[in-house]
Design an enzyme around this catalytic site. Structure first.
Site, short mmCIF file in Angstrom:
data_model
loop_
_atom_site.label_atom_id
_atom_site.label_comp_id
_atom_site.label_asym_id
_atom_site.label_seq_id
_atom_site.Cartn_x
_atom_site.Cartn_y
_atom_site.Cartn_z
N CYS A 127 0.87 -1.18 0.00
CA CYS A 127 0.00 0.00 0.00
C CYS A 127 0.90 1.23 0.00
O CYS A 127 2.12 1.13 0.11
CB CYS A 127 -0.86 0.02 1.25
SG CYS A 127 -1.78 -1.48 1.51
N ARG A 187 1.17 1.76 -5.96
CA ARG A 187 1.42 0.77 -4.90
C ARG A 187 0.13 0.10 -4.45
O ARG A 187 0.18 -0.92 -3.76
CB ARG A 187 2.09 1.44 -3.70
CG ARG A 187 3.42 2.11 -3.98
CD ARG A 187 3.94 2.80 -2.75
NE ARG A 187 4.18 1.83 -1.69
CZ ARG A 187 5.30 1.12 -1.57
NH1 ARG A 187 6.26 1.28 -2.46
NH2 ARG A 187 5.47 0.24 -0.61
N TRP A 221 -3.74 -1.63 -1.15
CA TRP A 221 -3.73 -2.86 -1.95
C TRP A 221 -4.10 -3.96 -0.95
O TRP A 221 -3.28 -4.33 -0.10
CB TRP A 221 -2.34 -3.10 -2.54
CG TRP A 221 -2.28 -4.39 -3.31
CD1 TRP A 221 -1.79 -5.59 -2.88
CD2 TRP A 221 -2.75 -4.63 -4.63
NE1 TRP A 221 -1.93 -6.54 -3.84
CE2 TRP A 221 -2.52 -6.00 -4.94
CE3 TRP A 221 -3.35 -3.84 -5.60
CZ2 TRP A 221 -2.85 -6.57 -6.15
CZ3 TRP A 221 -3.68 -4.42 -6.81
CH2 TRP A 221 -3.44 -5.75 -7.07
N ASN A 235 1.12 -0.06 6.02
CA ASN A 235 1.50 -0.82 4.82
C ASN A 235 2.28 -2.03 5.32
O ASN A 235 3.25 -1.88 6.04
CB ASN A 235 2.37 0.05 3.91
CG ASN A 235 2.97 -0.77 2.77
OD1 ASN A 235 2.37 -1.74 2.32
ND2 ASN A 235 4.16 -0.41 2.34
N GLY A 236 1.84 -3.23 4.97
CA GLY A 236 2.55 -4.44 5.41
C GLY A 236 1.55 -5.50 5.83
O GLY A 236 0.35 -5.39 5.57
N GLU A 292 6.10 -19.03 -22.46
CA GLU A 292 6.05 -17.73 -21.77
C GLU A 292 7.06 -16.76 -22.37
O GLU A 292 6.77 -15.58 -22.59
CB GLU A 292 6.31 -17.93 -20.28
CG GLU A 292 6.40 -16.64 -19.46
CD GLU A 292 5.16 -15.76 -19.53
OE1 GLU A 292 4.12 -16.22 -20.04
OE2 GLU A 292 5.24 -14.59 -19.11
N LYS A 337 6.17 -13.14 -24.10
CA LYS A 337 6.76 -11.88 -23.63
C LYS A 337 7.32 -11.06 -24.78
O LYS A 337 7.04 -9.86 -24.89
CB LYS A 337 7.86 -12.18 -22.60
CG LYS A 337 7.31 -12.51 -21.22
CD LYS A 337 6.79 -11.26 -20.55
CE LYS A 337 5.73 -11.45 -19.52
NZ LYS A 337 4.51 -12.13 -19.92
N GLU A 383 4.44 -9.68 -27.01
CA GLU A 383 3.57 -8.60 -26.48
C GLU A 383 4.35 -7.35 -26.12
O GLU A 383 3.79 -6.27 -26.08
CB GLU A 383 2.77 -9.09 -25.28
CG GLU A 383 3.57 -9.47 -24.07
CD GLU A 383 2.67 -9.82 -22.88
OE1 GLU A 383 1.51 -9.40 -22.84
OE2 GLU A 383 3.14 -10.55 -22.00
N HIS A 401 9.20 -32.29 -35.84
CA HIS A 401 7.96 -32.70 -36.53
C HIS A 401 7.39 -31.57 -37.39
O HIS A 401 6.22 -31.58 -37.74
CB HIS A 401 6.93 -33.16 -35.50
CG HIS A 401 7.37 -34.37 -34.74
ND1 HIS A 401 7.33 -35.64 -35.25
CD2 HIS A 401 7.94 -34.47 -33.52
CE1 HIS A 401 7.81 -36.49 -34.38
NE2 HIS A 401 8.18 -35.81 -33.30
N LYS A 450 -4.30 -4.56 -19.26
CA LYS A 450 -3.73 -5.29 -18.12
C LYS A 450 -4.66 -6.42 -17.69
O LYS A 450 -4.22 -7.49 -17.31
CB LYS A 450 -3.49 -4.34 -16.93
CG LYS A 450 -2.86 -5.02 -15.72
CD LYS A 450 -1.54 -5.66 -16.06
CE LYS A 450 -0.98 -6.51 -14.95
NZ LYS A 450 0.17 -7.34 -15.39
C1 AGP Z 1 0.68 -11.55 -19.71
O1 AGP Z 1 1.90 -10.86 -19.90
C2 AGP Z 1 -0.48 -10.86 -20.40
N1 AGP Z 1 -0.61 -9.54 -19.97
C3 AGP Z 1 -1.76 -11.68 -20.35
O2 AGP Z 1 -1.50 -12.86 -21.06
C4 AGP Z 1 -2.29 -12.09 -18.95
O3 AGP Z 1 -1.41 -13.02 -18.36
C5 AGP Z 1 -3.66 -12.77 -19.14
O4 AGP Z 1 -4.54 -11.81 -19.71
C6 AGP Z 1 -4.26 -13.30 -17.84
O5 AGP Z 1 -4.46 -12.25 -16.94
P1 AGP Z 1 -4.84 -12.61 -15.40
O6 AGP Z 1 -3.67 -13.33 -14.84
O7 AGP Z 1 -5.09 -11.28 -14.76
O8 AGP Z 1 -6.07 -13.47 -15.44
#
Ligand code: AGP
Length: 609
Positions: free
Chosen positions: A2, A27, A74, A100-101, A482, A486, A489, A505, A604
């Site tokens: 927080c 935060r 948070w 905060n904590g 993953e 990364k 995106e 394959h 996000k």
């Molecule tokens: C990950 O870098 C992306 N921003 C996206 O794939 C994300 O992981 C996915 O939308 C799931 O989000 P969530 O973990 O909030 O459910």
């Protein structure tokens, strides 16, 4: 995590506190509040949601008070609500506290305070401190009462306390959560970090764990909880406001990559029963016996969380001896999944708001399955929809690309593997081995982060390529997925994550000198097989960046570049093999001049289907 702030000085406190909360909002932003010493009393305002909701409550009101404390939350204990928002007060409403904590012994303290007649108005751990201070705030000064109260609390805190009885004083203290004192001209600002201070002064005093500060209108005094006075140096900040919010990092994404050791520590904190080789997952207490009976776990998630779930599948099958399937939330909900009361569906979600994952949870419950969650955002929709779950405690993840949440999810999945395993055939010895190694991951990640500059050079060396194949076997296959996600995106570079053994394959047809590969070749049960794959690529002129285990000299002869990572248990390797790939994607994006915190086309949290 927080954000807290406090002000005492010659100017009106309200606008300074609101501005401070705005700069601390990264935060935590699920609720906010402040307490102002005003007209001989203390005014308290709270709001659910972002700081702007608190600002709306202030409206045209003209608060004249020149001392106050404030908080943007948070949630860690108790959902986002007005009651759970800070400041918290004691029974007499004369002590006001922001925190905060995490107070780890808050349940025991709360029980004993209730027995002494204290009445609580929130579900939070923080409120306990306000009532503890009240216990001691008889003839004592505020600082003495705070000191005695903190000696009873275990866990982490950064607090600021205001009292109606002594309105020209703020007492602050820290242990495990940051707290900085801004020393202005006839004014003082206490805050979680410099972002809330830098507009008013560049002179700061950094408080250390175990220290407290009593701030008055004419000065301040720092001491420890044993009343020993401590002389502190006044430092100068040379950061811009913008940089201050990122604590010196260029982007939130880089800050969150570097926060991973802390995030893992917070995921594990208070959950390991070392002597028994077991774990304590309070959020599963109510379903503990039902979990003994389940014979199948279906993990549902999206994006990065899906990749965490895939690692979890491998962990749970190998070490918990339970059948584990992994499903994309967006697919799961449109199939006719076979579920029953012996199935548990585990939703993994940082935001707890992903529509596809939420829909999967609802489908699971409709079919009588037990719905569980691993969620970072306390009180989020998925957290409330599931029957039980485990919070990450990773703090807010601002960068759109999920990084610290991912390694936090892997930490929790490792804990869950031990939990379910020890309910089944896993021995105490195996549980201890996993937990001991898990405790080392934080240090291993720090070792990799020290290589950031070398990884930045490798990113620059390959910046001219527009396609990559990411390859990994077994536990590292999800990390290949993953790593590819990364770089797609963040740097808009095309990449495919592939099981190493699958490459021959078909996708091997892509390999030539213009199509490099990133191969995760750690020393594990499939190392020899993976080396064969490396040789297949080299035989076709493909360039290779290898993620390899420290000390492996052979790999260096076979590939073009190597990033070494420390050795750990095979099931925990993903927690460290992912870090170089996060940094590679970050540097690719930055070198292309992109805003890596806000990549194009992305959100996000994908709250739409
Ligand atoms: C990950 O870098 C992306 N921003 C996206 O794939 C994300 O992981 C996915 O939308 C799931 O989000 P969530 O973990 O909030 O459910």
């Amino acid at each position: 995590m927080c954000g807290i702030a406090g002000y005492i000085g010659k100017n009106r406190a309200c606008p300074i506190l609101i501005d401070g909360l705005r700069r601390l909002e990264y935060r935590g932003y699920d609720s906010a509040g402040f307490a102002l010493a005003e007209d001989g009393g203390v005014v308290i305002l709270k709001a659910v949601g972002r700081v702007e909701e608190l600002e709306k409550q202030v409206g045209e009101r003209d608060f004249l008070g020149t001392a106050g404390i404030a908080h943007t939350r948070w949630a860690t204990h108790g959902k986002p609500s007005k009651e759970n928002a800070h400041p918290h007060v004691d029974c007499r409403q004369e002590i006001f506290l922001v925190h905060n904590g995490i107070i780890e012994n808050y349940k025991e303290l709360k029980e004993s305070l209730k027995k002494r007649g204290h009445r609580f108005s929130s579900e939070t751990d923080s409120e306990v401190i306000a009532h503890l201070i009240e216990e001691y705030y008889g003839e004592d000064s505020l600082e003495e009462a705070v000191r005695k109260a903190l000696l009873k609390a275990t866990g982490t805190y950064g607090i600021a306390v205001l009292s109606q009885r002594e309105p020209n004083k703020i007492v602050a203290a820290r242990k495990g959560s940051p707290l900085i004192l801004g020393v202005g001209k006839d004014e003082f600002i206490i805050a979680s970090d410099v972002a809330a201070i830098i507009r008013y002064t560049d002179r700061v005093v950094y408080l250390n764990d175990g220290e407290m500060v009593v701030i008055g209108r004419d000065g301040y005094e720092v001491s420890n909880l044993e009343r020993t006075r401590i002389d502190k140096r006044v430092d100068r900040i040379d950061w811009s406001v913008e940089k201050a919010e990122k604590q010196g990092f260029a982007y939130f994404m880089l800050k969150e990559i570097f926060e991973q050791p802390e995030a893992i520590k917070n995921a594990i904190r208070g959950r390991v029963l070392s002597a028994d080789g077991n774990v304590k997952l309070g959020g599963l207490d109510d379903v503990r016996e039902r979990l003994r009976e389940i014979n199948r776990l279906v993990i549902v998630a999206c994006g990065t969380a899906y990749h965490a779930g895939l690692v979890g599948k491998y962990m749970l099958e190998e070490y918990a001896g339970i059948r584990a399937d992994i499903e994309y939330g967006s697919e799961f909900r449109y199939r006719k999944p076979i579920l029953d009361s012996k199935t548990a569906v585990l939703a993994v979600s940082q935001s707890g708001e992903t529509a596809d994952t939420l829909a999967a949870v609802k489908e699971a419950k409709n079919k009588g399955a037990l719905a569980l969650g691993i969620v970072n955002a306390v009180g989020s929709t998925i957290a409330r929809e599931t029957d039980a779950g485990i919070y990450n405690h990773a703090g807010p993840e601002i960068g759109v690309a999920s990084t610290k949440a991912f390694t936090s999810q892997l930490s929790i999945l490792a804990l869950l593997t031990v939990f379910l395993g020890r309910q089944r055939e896993m021995s105490c010895v195996t549980g201890k081995r996993i937990l001991n190694e898990l405790a080392e991951i934080e240090r291993h990640i720090k070792t990799i982060l020290k290589q950031a500059k070398e990884i930045e050079k490798i990113a620059r060396k390959y910046s001219g390529f527009n396609n990559f194949l990411y390859l990994g076997r077994k536990y590292n296959y999800p990390i290949a997925l993953e790593g590819a996600l990364k770089i797609k995106e963040i740097a808009y570079v095309h990449a495919e994550g592939y099981p190493f053994g699958e490459m021959k394959h078909g996708s091997i047809a892509l390999i030539d000198e213009n199509f490099p590969s990133i191969a995760i070749v750690t020393k594990d049960s499939v190392y020899e097989k993976t080396i064969s794959g490396v040789q297949e690529i080299k035989a076709r002129g493909g360039k290779i960046i290898a993620i390899a285990t420290s000390g492996d000299k052979e790999i260096k002869k076979l590939v073009d570049d190597v990033i070494y990572i420390p050795k750990t248990l095979e099931m925990l390797t993903p927690m460290i093999s992912v870090v170089p790939l996060q940094l590679l994607a970050y540097y690719f994006g930055v070198q292309k001049g992109l805003d890596v915190d806000k990549p194009r086309n992305l959100a996000k949290s994908v709250t739409v289907e």
